[in-house]
Motif scaffolding. Structure first.
Motif, PDB file in Angstrom:
ATOM      1  N   GLU A 117     -44.122   2.792  17.726  1.00  0.00           N
ATOM      2  CA  GLU A 117     -44.132   1.420  17.217  1.00  0.00           C
ATOM      3  C   GLU A 117     -44.815   0.509  18.227  1.00  0.00           C
TER       4      GLU A 117
ATOM      5  N   ASP B 288     -34.065   4.674  17.416  1.00  0.00           N
ATOM      6  CA  ASP B 288     -34.982   3.584  17.746  1.00  0.00           C
ATOM      7  C   ASP B 288     -35.042   3.395  19.266  1.00  0.00           C
ATOM      8  N   ASP B 289     -36.139   2.794  19.720  1.00  0.00           N
ATOM      9  CA  ASP B 289     -36.319   2.459  21.141  1.00  0.00           C
ATOM     10  C   ASP B 289     -36.109   3.686  22.017  1.00  0.00           C
TER      11      ASP B 289
HETATM   12 CA    CA Z   1     -37.783  -0.319  18.243  1.00  0.00          CA
END
Ligand code: CA
Ligand code: C2E
Ligand code: CA
Ligand code: CA
Length: 277
Positions: free
Chosen positions: A236, A179-180
């Motif tokens: 996202e 993520d990220d």
């Molecule tokens: Ca994220």
């Protein structure tokens, strides 16, 4: 000037005291809410930007404090981590997410994989793998229905230890997503050694995609990196048609964001899965 200095100092300590009180109040509310199971899972679809089909779903926790106030996970997850409450809370999230995905499969729906956010503190607990196995067994959830999301910055705090844990999760048959991605300075050598399936482009790069050349370049680089490592890539925080078309035309097909849907309660997600929303 001296007077001013003293006033500033006084103001500063009062402000700090205030913050400490707020923190303690939040911690005790959080503790009680975990006992009362005062949380809800929300769900946000991940969409194939070419044919608009649902490829998967991310679950995001919501906390309503009993007085119709929603407290953001960005506020309370860090407090849960600092206080250790993330362990019982994280287990509740895993169990509830698994129960939901089992229910959707039992109802003949095709939700794709359910992505669950996991804190590194949870991963590092010595019994994390046995808890995962216990919950899979208890809920009847198939491991291939799940994806675990860990942030790049958390993984990179202790990459050697993480490789060992991620390998065990991977062995169970559960997918892994970073993520990220793009904010945590992974090195290529580590990326090759992590048994991961997906890179999730951080929303800070997606936000200004239409007018920031640097963000365009970084996004293209992450997509190329994913391609070369044979990983799935997802973006996202996609809010506009313009962002989506840039991503899709540059090879990032999987899209998550308000453009398609905000995170929603399970019953709304179910309507969407049935094609009636
Ligand atoms: Ca994220
Ligand atoms: P994250 O995992 O990076 O989640 C993405 C955040 O972006 C979510 O905020 C989501 O609601 C929001 N988002 C989705 N699409 C868009 C969009 O198009 N535009 C904008 N501006 N935002 C969008 P949320 O739900 O407030 O969660 C914030 C963070 O809290 C998450 O960031 C994650 O780090 C943490 N979190 C949320 N749920 C959980 C959980 O169940 N477990 C753990 N450990 N952390 C969680
Ligand atoms: Ca996430
Ligand atoms: Ca984030």
């Amino acid at each position: 000037a001296k007077e001013d200095g003293r006033n500033t100092y006084k103001f500063y300590t009062e402000d700090m005291t205030q913050k400490v009180f707020e923190r303690i109040a939040l911690e005790s509310k959080l503790r009680q809410s975990i006992k009362d199971e005062n949380f809800m899972l929300y769900f946000q679809p991940q969409i194939n930007g070419k044919d608009n089909r649902i490829m998967g779903i991310e679950t995001l926790i919501r906390w309503e404090d009993g007085h119709k106030n929603f407290i953001s996970p960005a506020t309370f997850i860090p407090v849960a981590e600092e206080t250790g409450l993330i362990i019982p809370l994280g287990q509740w999230i895993l169990r509830s997410g698994m129960q939901q995905i089992v229910k959707w499969h039992a109802d003949g729906l095709y939700p794709g994989r359910l992505a669950i956010n996991i804190s590194m503190l949870q991963l590092q607990k010595h019994d994390f793998i046995s808890i995962l196995e216990m919950l899979l067994e208890e809920t009847g959830c198939q491991p291939q229905w799940l994806e675990i999301e860990v942030t790049e910055s958390q993984i990179m705090k202790n990459p050697e230890q993480m490789i060992l844990i991620l390998q065990k999760i991977n062995k169970l048959g559960i997918s892994l997503s970073i993520d990220d991605f793009g904010t945590g300075y992974s090195s290529l050598s580590y990326l090759k050694r992590f048994p991961i399936d997906t890179l999730k482009i951080d929303q800070s790069f997606v936000k200004d995609l239409s007018d920031n050349e640097e963000d365009k370049a970084i996004t293209k680089a992450v997509i190329a990196l994913a391609e070369s490592l044979n990983l799935r890539v997802i973006a996202e925080g996609v809010e506009t048609e313009e962002q989506k078309s840039f991503l899709v035309s540059n090879g990032c097909i999987n899209i998550q964001g308000y453009l398609y849907a905000k995170p929603m309660p399970a019953d709304e997600m179910e309507k969407m899965l049935r094609g009636s929303l």
